[in-house]
Each structure stands twice: as C-alpha cells, then as structure tokens.
Design a protein around this motif. Sequence first.
Motif, PDB file in Angstrom:
ATOM      1  N   TYR A  44      -3.061  -0.191  -6.783  1.00 15.67           N
ATOM      2  CA  TYR A  44      -3.739  -1.375  -7.314  1.00 15.67           C
ATOM      3  C   TYR A  44      -5.229  -1.230  -7.019  1.00 15.67           C
ATOM      4  O   TYR A  44      -5.677  -0.154  -6.610  1.00 15.67           O
ATOM      5  CB  TYR A  44      -3.133  -2.654  -6.735  1.00 15.67           C
ATOM      6  CG  TYR A  44      -3.289  -2.836  -5.236  1.00 15.67           C
ATOM      7  CD1 TYR A  44      -4.147  -3.790  -4.720  1.00 15.67           C
ATOM      8  CD2 TYR A  44      -2.578  -2.040  -4.341  1.00 15.67           C
ATOM      9  CE1 TYR A  44      -4.296  -3.964  -3.353  1.00 15.67           C
ATOM     10  CE2 TYR A  44      -2.713  -2.207  -2.970  1.00 15.67           C
ATOM     11  CZ  TYR A  44      -3.577  -3.165  -2.479  1.00 15.67           C
ATOM     12  OH  TYR A  44      -3.716  -3.322  -1.124  1.00 15.67           O
ATOM     13  N   ASN A  45      -6.033  -2.277  -7.249  1.00 19.02           N
ATOM     14  CA  ASN A  45      -7.483  -2.086  -7.250  1.00 19.02           C
ATOM     15  C   ASN A  45      -8.065  -1.637  -5.912  1.00 19.02           C
ATOM     16  O   ASN A  45      -9.126  -1.023  -5.874  1.00 19.02           O
ATOM     17  CB  ASN A  45      -8.190  -3.345  -7.753  1.00 19.02           C
ATOM     18  CG  ASN A  45      -8.078  -4.518  -6.787  1.00 19.02           C
ATOM     19  OD1 ASN A  45      -7.169  -4.587  -5.961  1.00 19.02           O
ATOM     20  ND2 ASN A  45      -8.987  -5.470  -6.910  1.00 19.02           N
ATOM     21  N   LYS A  46      -7.364  -1.891  -4.814  1.00 22.89           N
ATOM     22  CA  LYS A  46      -7.910  -1.523  -3.504  1.00 22.89           C
ATOM     23  C   LYS A  46      -7.614  -0.070  -3.110  1.00 22.89           C
ATOM     24  O   LYS A  46      -8.228   0.448  -2.180  1.00 22.89           O
ATOM     25  CB  LYS A  46      -7.353  -2.467  -2.426  1.00 22.89           C
ATOM     26  CG  LYS A  46      -7.829  -3.908  -2.536  1.00 22.89           C
ATOM     27  CD  LYS A  46      -9.293  -4.037  -2.189  1.00 22.89           C
ATOM     28  CE  LYS A  46      -9.801  -5.453  -2.322  1.00 22.89           C
ATOM     29  NZ  LYS A  46      -9.247  -6.376  -1.360  1.00 22.89           N
ATOM     30  N   ASN A  47      -6.680   0.592  -3.771  1.00 21.24           N
ATOM     31  CA  ASN A  47      -6.338   1.953  -3.332  1.00 21.24           C
ATOM     32  C   ASN A  47      -6.210   2.966  -4.469  1.00 21.24           C
ATOM     33  O   ASN A  47      -5.883   4.125  -4.228  1.00 21.24           O
ATOM     34  CB  ASN A  47      -5.036   1.944  -2.509  1.00 21.24           C
ATOM     35  CG  ASN A  47      -3.810   1.559  -3.313  1.00 21.24           C
ATOM     36  OD1 ASN A  47      -3.865   1.382  -4.522  1.00 21.24           O
ATOM     37  ND2 ASN A  47      -2.675   1.416  -2.638  1.00 21.24           N
ATOM     38  N   LEU A  74      -5.391  -7.054  -8.988  1.00 22.20           N
ATOM     39  CA  LEU A  74      -5.323  -7.543  -7.624  1.00 22.20           C
ATOM     40  C   LEU A  74      -3.931  -7.327  -7.033  1.00 22.20           C
ATOM     41  O   LEU A  74      -2.952  -7.171  -7.760  1.00 22.20           O
ATOM     42  CB  LEU A  74      -5.646  -9.038  -7.589  1.00 22.20           C
ATOM     43  CG  LEU A  74      -7.004  -9.460  -8.128  1.00 22.20           C
ATOM     44  CD1 LEU A  74      -7.089 -10.983  -8.197  1.00 22.20           C
ATOM     45  CD2 LEU A  74      -8.136  -8.895  -7.278  1.00 22.20           C
ATOM     46  N   ASP A 119       0.817  -1.212   0.000  1.00 18.20           N
ATOM     47  CA  ASP A 119       0.000   0.000   0.000  1.00 18.20           C
ATOM     48  C   ASP A 119       0.852   1.264   0.000  1.00 18.20           C
ATOM     49  O   ASP A 119       0.437   2.294  -0.536  1.00 18.20           O
ATOM     50  CB  ASP A 119      -0.942  -0.003   1.203  1.00 18.20           C
ATOM     51  CG  ASP A 119      -2.137  -0.923   0.989  1.00 18.20           C
ATOM     52  OD1 ASP A 119      -2.930  -0.648   0.075  1.00 18.20           O
ATOM     53  OD2 ASP A 119      -2.255  -1.925   1.708  1.00 18.20           O
TER      54      ASP A 119
END
Length: 198
Positions: free
Chosen positions: A99-102, A165, A94
């Motif tokens: 990537y897709n989460k942030n 991912l 992070d």
Amino acid sequence: TVKLSGYYLGATEVTQEQYYNITGESPSLHGPGANLPVEKVSWEDAVAFCKKLTEQEKAAGRLPSGYAYVLPTEAEWENACRAGTTGDYAGDLDAMGWYNKNSGSKTHKVGGKRANAWGFYDMHGNVWEWCWDRYGDYDAGDTENPEGADSGSARVVRGGSWSGLASDCRSAFRFRLPPDARLNNQGFRVALSSRREP
C-alpha cells in the motif's frame, strides 16, 4: 448472516503474462513484468477474460463439468480475504500487503508478501480487485450466495492498492467504479463457480 456455496478462488491476482496469454493484450502501465498483476483493465475486460478462459479450458478438457471461470462475488471475495478472521486485516498488513507506505508507488509481483491463513496472496493491497456485484446496500436479513444490487451501473472493487491508504486495504472496505474504468491500480482475480456463467 451470509451463507456461501462452495467455490474456488485464484491464489493470486491475474498477472500480466496470464492476461496476455488469454487475450493477446498488454494494457498495464506498470512493468513490463510477467508476474506483476495486470492493471488498467475494466470490469468489462475482466468478464471478457473469464469468458475466454472458460472457453479455452472447456475445449482443452480441463474444466470440471458445469463450472465456469467468473469474477468472485463481493461476499466470496471478503470471505476469502478474511480467511476466518474478524479484525480489520487477516494478519499484519505490512507483512501481507503493498500500500502507499511500503509500495514505492508501484505494483509488485504477485505472491511476494505473506499469504493469509487460507493461502490467498495480495488480498490486501497491490491492486484493487473487481467483484461481480453491482454496488448497493447489503441485504438487511440473512442471505445465501448474494450477488449484489439488482440495479445500478457501478461495480464493487475490493482490497485497496499500492497507491491507497492502509484503511482502504481493510477486509470490509468497499468502493465502487464504473464498469468501463481502467486505472493503473485496478486488477482482478478469478473464481471458479458452478452457480453462474461468466
């Protein structure tokens, strides 16, 4: 064991501004943004960029004798990505990658996250990066300066992207695409090598 000769690698992915300055083209869907990574560039486009950059820098007298700008080999790319580490990532994902989460479903300016221990940015995420190699099995034994499979059309991409991912961003993860693919999560960075022409 893989042994590599010396090479240089761009600290960041090639930006939209850099790509335009060399090619006069703006293919990216994300943006406009001078410092966003260029995307929607094929492997063929990336190789053509390297050739034009080499010609320009030679003409300006800024290129060391015998060197050329090229796409990094897969081994060169992974070595730089790992920066001496052996885990899934070269640090906290992070903190180092989009990537897709942030990512908020978009690219981000290059160098906006933490660099790895060797000073390379965005090796995890933001956009997939083209490598020189054809996709194929690795050599079974020890090798020196590998350049990929001898046959096949698909080319290696590394690093994951803003839409992928976390597992796609692993240092060892590899994927393949046809050399004419132009995707909105696909870019590249350049290497400087004395071993091959672009």
